[in-house]
Design a protein around this motif. Structure first.
Motif, PDB file in Angstrom:
ATOM      1  N   VAL A 147       0.851  -1.190   0.000  1.00  0.00           N
ATOM      2  CA  VAL A 147       0.000   0.000   0.000  1.00  0.00           C
ATOM      3  C   VAL A 147       0.887   1.241   0.000  1.00  0.00           C
ATOM      4  CG1 VAL A 147      -1.816   1.261   1.216  1.00  0.00           C
ATOM      5  CG2 VAL A 147      -1.793  -1.252   1.267  1.00  0.00           C
TER       6      VAL A 147
ATOM      7  N   ILE B  51     -10.112   0.394   0.863  1.00  0.00           N
ATOM      8  CA  ILE B  51      -8.994  -0.539   1.041  1.00  0.00           C
ATOM      9  C   ILE B  51      -9.513  -1.905   1.486  1.00  0.00           C
ATOM     10  CG2 ILE B  51      -6.925  -1.017   2.418  1.00  0.00           C
ATOM     11  CD1 ILE B  51      -6.315   2.022   2.191  1.00  0.00           C
TER      12      ILE B  51
ATOM     13  N   ALA C 196     -10.816  -3.683  -1.557  1.00  0.00           N
ATOM     14  CA  ALA C 196      -9.737  -4.212  -2.395  1.00  0.00           C
ATOM     15  C   ALA C 196      -9.187  -5.508  -1.818  1.00  0.00           C
ATOM     16  CB  ALA C 196      -8.625  -3.172  -2.542  1.00  0.00           C
TER      17      ALA C 196
ATOM     18  N   ASN D 145      -9.874  -9.314  -3.874  1.00  0.00           N
ATOM     19  CA  ASN D 145      -8.727  -9.687  -4.693  1.00  0.00           C
ATOM     20  C   ASN D 145      -7.855 -10.751  -4.035  1.00  0.00           C
ATOM     21  OD1 ASN D 145      -8.530  -7.734  -7.139  1.00  0.00           O
ATOM     22  ND2 ASN D 145      -9.151  -6.453  -5.404  1.00  0.00           N
TER      23      ASN D 145
ATOM     24  N   LEU E 126      -1.076  -7.661  -3.969  1.00  0.00           N
ATOM     25  CA  LEU E 126      -2.089  -6.645  -4.233  1.00  0.00           C
ATOM     26  C   LEU E 126      -1.437  -5.291  -3.992  1.00  0.00           C
ATOM     27  CD1 LEU E 126      -5.045  -5.867  -4.838  1.00  0.00           C
ATOM     28  CD2 LEU E 126      -5.459  -5.974  -2.367  1.00  0.00           C
ATOM     29  N   HIS E 127      -1.482  -4.431  -4.999  1.00  0.00           N
ATOM     30  CA  HIS E 127      -0.915  -3.085  -4.913  1.00  0.00           C
ATOM     31  C   HIS E 127      -2.070  -2.096  -4.799  1.00  0.00           C
ATOM     32  CE1 HIS E 127       3.086  -4.461  -6.180  1.00  0.00           C
ATOM     33  NE2 HIS E 127       2.422  -5.267  -6.997  1.00  0.00           N
ATOM     34  N   ILE E 128      -2.068  -1.327  -3.724  1.00  0.00           N
ATOM     35  CA  ILE E 128      -3.083  -0.292  -3.527  1.00  0.00           C
ATOM     36  C   ILE E 128      -2.365   1.049  -3.469  1.00  0.00           C
ATOM     37  CG2 ILE E 128      -4.909   0.605  -2.024  1.00  0.00           C
ATOM     38  CD1 ILE E 128      -5.248  -2.281  -0.959  1.00  0.00           C
ATOM     39  N   ASP E 129      -2.849   1.990  -4.249  1.00  0.00           N
ATOM     40  CA  ASP E 129      -2.239   3.310  -4.326  1.00  0.00           C
ATOM     41  C   ASP E 129      -3.281   4.365  -3.957  1.00  0.00           C
ATOM     42  OD1 ASP E 129      -0.010   5.089  -5.102  1.00  0.00           O
ATOM     43  OD2 ASP E 129      -1.406   5.719  -6.667  1.00  0.00           O
TER      44      ASP E 129
ATOM     45  N   SER F 154      -6.639   3.266  -5.984  1.00  0.00           N
ATOM     46  CA  SER F 154      -6.649   2.289  -7.071  1.00  0.00           C
ATOM     47  C   SER F 154      -5.901   1.035  -6.642  1.00  0.00           C
ATOM     48  CB  SER F 154      -6.040   2.880  -8.342  1.00  0.00           C
ATOM     49  OG  SER F 154      -4.690   3.204  -8.141  1.00  0.00           O
ATOM     50  N   ASN F 155      -6.282  -0.064  -7.254  1.00  0.00           N
ATOM     51  CA  ASN F 155      -5.589  -1.327  -7.012  1.00  0.00           C
ATOM     52  C   ASN F 155      -5.565  -2.147  -8.290  1.00  0.00           C
ATOM     53  OD1 ASN F 155      -8.586  -1.777  -5.845  1.00  0.00           O
ATOM     54  ND2 ASN F 155      -7.872  -3.713  -6.713  1.00  0.00           N
ATOM     55  N   ASN F 156      -4.540  -2.997  -8.385  1.00  0.00           N
ATOM     56  CA  ASN F 156      -4.482  -3.933  -9.499  1.00  0.00           C
ATOM     57  C   ASN F 156      -5.586  -4.973  -9.303  1.00  0.00           C
ATOM     58  OD1 ASN F 156      -2.852  -4.822  -7.226  1.00  0.00           O
ATOM     59  ND2 ASN F 156      -2.118  -6.495  -8.503  1.00  0.00           N
TER      60      ASN F 156
ATOM     61  N   ASP G  98      -6.992  -2.619 -13.611  1.00  0.00           N
ATOM     62  CA  ASP G  98      -7.076  -1.859 -12.366  1.00  0.00           C
ATOM     63  C   ASP G  98      -8.511  -1.497 -12.009  1.00  0.00           C
ATOM     64  OD1 ASP G  98      -4.158  -1.378 -11.838  1.00  0.00           O
ATOM     65  OD2 ASP G  98      -4.306  -0.377 -13.778  1.00  0.00           O
TER      66      ASP G  98
END
Length: 128
Positions: free
Chosen positions: A25, A47, A50, A54, A62-65, A77-79, A117
């Motif tokens: 994150v 979050i 997500a 996922n 899991l990438h959360i931005d 956003s997340n992949n 995404d």
């Protein structure tokens, strides 16, 4: 916003203890935006969604931005690596966020879901 960021960082720390390197994150909100408002607990809800929806693993992190974009919105956003099934999913979490934003501010939430995404943009609010 400052309080929500601090709160969500605590939540993320707990989740990173659970998922280790599977959850990445990045929260990048410059201090100049900390005086803005958002609907309460919205960052944590996004979050949580997500994480809930996922696959999260060391091999498929899991990438959360979370960041601010140019038009005074906070973007989460997340992949996408959707689970096959989600236990106890009510399918109303995002709908509640959108409705709550409409009630609180009269402003729209932008949702973009493509093959790579999932992105939600929330207008930053000010007290008038």
């Amino acid at each position: 916003l400052k309080d929500d960021i601090q709160f969500v960082k605590l939540y993320v720390d707990l989740q990173q203890t659970r998922f280790k390197n599977g959850l990445q994150v990045n929260i990048n909100i410059p201090e100049e935006y900390h005086h803005y408002k958002i609907a309460p607990v919205t960052l944590q809800n996004l979050i949580e969604n997500a994480i809930k929806h996922n696959v999260i693993s060391k091999t498929k992190p899991l990438h959360i931005d979370v960041h601010i974009n140019g038009n005074n919105t906070i973007v989460v956003s997340n992949n996408l690596q959707l689970r096959q099934s989600v236990d106890n999913s009510t399918q109303i979490g995002l709908a509640n966020i959108i409705k709550r934003y409409q009630l609180v501010s009269g402003k729209n939430v932008m949702v973009k879901n493509d093959s790579a995404d999932f992105t939600v943009a929330l207008p930053l609010l000010t007290l008038n």
